[in-house]
Design a protein around this motif. Structure first.
Motif, PDB file in Angstrom:
ATOM      1  N   LYS A 180       0.827  -1.208   0.000  1.00  0.00           N
ATOM      2  CA  LYS A 180       0.000   0.000   0.000  1.00  0.00           C
ATOM      3  C   LYS A 180       0.856   1.251   0.000  1.00  0.00           C
ATOM      4  O   LYS A 180       0.542   2.233  -0.676  1.00  0.00           O
ATOM      5  CB  LYS A 180      -0.948   0.004   1.205  1.00  0.00           C
ATOM      6  N   GLY A 184      -7.980   2.404  -2.148  1.00  0.00           N
ATOM      7  CA  GLY A 184      -6.547   2.201  -2.284  1.00  0.00           C
ATOM      8  C   GLY A 184      -6.175   0.753  -2.105  1.00  0.00           C
ATOM      9  O   GLY A 184      -6.604   0.089  -1.189  1.00  0.00           O
ATOM     10  N   ASN A 228       1.333   6.813  -6.723  1.00  0.00           N
ATOM     11  CA  ASN A 228       0.241   7.709  -7.116  1.00  0.00           C
ATOM     12  C   ASN A 228       0.550   9.167  -6.832  1.00  0.00           C
ATOM     13  O   ASN A 228      -0.034  10.052  -7.441  1.00  0.00           O
ATOM     14  CB  ASN A 228      -1.060   7.321  -6.402  1.00  0.00           C
ATOM     15  N   HIS A 229       1.433   9.417  -5.882  1.00  0.00           N
ATOM     16  CA  HIS A 229       1.747  10.797  -5.504  1.00  0.00           C
ATOM     17  C   HIS A 229       3.192  11.172  -5.834  1.00  0.00           C
ATOM     18  O   HIS A 229       3.698  12.162  -5.313  1.00  0.00           O
ATOM     19  CB  HIS A 229       1.454  11.016  -4.017  1.00  0.00           C
ATOM     20  N   TYR A 286      -7.044   8.225  -0.256  1.00  0.00           N
ATOM     21  CA  TYR A 286      -6.534   7.001  -0.865  1.00  0.00           C
ATOM     22  C   TYR A 286      -7.370   5.796  -0.431  1.00  0.00           C
ATOM     23  O   TYR A 286      -7.777   4.981  -1.247  1.00  0.00           O
ATOM     24  CB  TYR A 286      -5.063   6.817  -0.479  1.00  0.00           C
ATOM     25  N   PHE A 301       0.611   3.977  -2.852  1.00  0.00           N
ATOM     26  CA  PHE A 301       0.312   5.361  -2.481  1.00  0.00           C
ATOM     27  C   PHE A 301       1.402   6.305  -2.998  1.00  0.00           C
ATOM     28  O   PHE A 301       1.105   7.333  -3.603  1.00  0.00           O
ATOM     29  CB  PHE A 301       0.181   5.480  -0.954  1.00  0.00           C
TER      30      PHE A 301
END
Length: 91
Positions: free
Chosen positions: A52, A89, A59-60, A84, A56
């Protein structure tokens, strides 16, 4: 998850954190905050949590450009983590 990511999640703790720092410009304090947030929000298994975290961060990753550290600003990290999870997420 890519095969390389599957190997990364199995790194020893320090190596995993260093990899995140090199790849995303993430400092140890922000990593610890993200890790703890996922733990406190139900992801107890370390391998699932690392997946995760990688998802995460990927994605950022636009937050980190030209070798700079990721910066989230006051309270923004928690907001992004909450969003998220709300959008499903995965990891």
């Amino acid at each position: 998850m890519k095969e390389n990511d599957d190997l990364i999640i199995h790194l020893p703790d320090l190596s995993f954190v260093q990899w995140c720092e090199e790849r995303y410009g993430l400092n140890r304090g922000v990593y610890n905050t993200i890790d703890e947030w996922f733990f406190l929000n139900g992801t107890k298994d370390i391998l699932k949590r690392r997946k995760k975290i990688l998802h995460f961060l990927a994605n950022h990753s636009k937050e980190c450009r030209n070798g700079r550290r990721m910066k989230f600003g006051h309270g923004r990290l928690t907001t992004l983590l909450t969003e998220y999870l709300e959008v499903g997420g995965r990891g």
